[in-house]
Design a protein around this motif. Structure first.
Motif, short mmCIF file in Angstrom:
data_model
loop_
_atom_site.label_atom_id
_atom_site.label_comp_id
_atom_site.label_asym_id
_atom_site.label_seq_id
_atom_site.Cartn_x
_atom_site.Cartn_y
_atom_site.Cartn_z
N MET A 1 -9.60 7.98 -1.57
CA MET A 1 -8.94 6.89 -2.48
C MET A 1 -7.50 7.13 -2.24
SD MET A 1 -9.86 5.19 -5.72
CE MET A 1 -8.91 6.33 -6.92
N GLY A 2 -7.20 8.43 -2.25
CA GLY A 2 -5.41 8.62 -2.40
C GLY A 2 -5.05 8.24 -1.19
N ILE A 3 -5.74 8.87 -0.10
CA ILE A 3 -5.27 8.68 1.34
C ILE A 3 -5.12 7.04 1.50
CG2 ILE A 3 -5.78 8.84 3.76
CD1 ILE A 3 -7.04 11.47 2.95
N GLY A 4 -6.04 6.24 1.08
CA GLY A 4 -6.02 4.99 1.34
C GLY A 4 -4.84 4.16 0.65
N MET A 5 -4.54 4.42 -0.71
CA MET A 5 -3.53 4.11 -1.57
C MET A 5 -2.39 4.56 -1.00
SD MET A 5 -4.97 4.29 -5.44
CE MET A 5 -3.42 3.48 -6.04
N GLY A 6 -2.17 5.76 -0.52
CA GLY A 6 -0.97 6.43 0.25
C GLY A 6 -0.37 5.57 1.40
#
Length: 142
Positions: free
Chosen positions: A1-6
Motif C-alpha cells: 500500500m505504501g509503494i502504491g501511495m508513494g
C-alpha cells in the motif's frame, strides 16, 4: 500500500498543482490535501462500520450457547469478548474463539467492500481517462 501511495500521490499532486498558474497552486495543493484527508476519514469510518456490523452478525451466529448480559457485552467488540470470557466459566475458550473468528469475518467483509470500491474507481478512471480533468479544476478555482 505504501509503494502504491508513494508512486501515485506525488505525481497526482504535481499534476494538480502544475496544471494551474503559480498564484493558484497553493489553493490547489490545499484542496488536494483536504480531499485526501476527507477520503481517508470517510473510508476508515465506512470500513470500520462494516467491520463492526460483520463482527456483530458473526457473533450472533456463534454465541448461541452463551446468553444474557455477558453475550451482549461480547457482541459489542472483540476486546469486550476477551474481557468477559473469564466470567463465562467453561465457555471461555469457545467465546474467545468465536470472537476471534467473528472479527476475521467482519474484517474480510470490510476489506472486500474496499476492494469493490477501489475496483469501481479504477474502472471509472480507466474508462473516463485522466486527461482533461485538470483544466476543469483551474476553471473552478478562477
Amino acid at each position: 500500500m505504501g509503494i502504491g501511495m508513494g508512486l501515485s500521490m506525488t505525481p497526482a499532486t504535481g499534476a494538480i498543482t502544475g496544471s494551474l498558474p503559480r498564484e493558484q497552486q497553493g489553493v490547489a495543493s490545499a484542496l488536494n490535501d483536504v480531499t485526501r484527508e476527507f477520503g481517508t476519514a470517510l473510508g476508515v469510518a465506512l470500513l470500520g462500520a462494516l467491520l463492526s456490523a460483520g463482527y456483530r452478525g458473526a457473533t450472533d451466529d456463534r454465541l448461541h450457547d452463551i446468553s444474557g448480559p455477558l453475550a451482549d457485552t461480547a457482541r459489542e467488540g472483540i476486546a469486550n469478548a476477551v474481557e468477559v470470557a473469564g466470567s463465562t466459566g467453561t465457555h471461555a475458550p469457545d467465546l474467545i474463539h468465536a470472537a476471534r473468528q467473528s472479527f476475521v469475518d467482519g474484517w474480510q467483509q470490510a476489506m472486500w467492500a474496499g476492494v469493490a470500491v477501489m475496483g469501481a474507481l479504477s474502472a471509472y478512471i480507466t474508462l473516463r481517462g485522466i486527461g482533461g480533468s485538470t483544466t476543469d479544476l483551474g476553471d473552478e478555482l478562477s
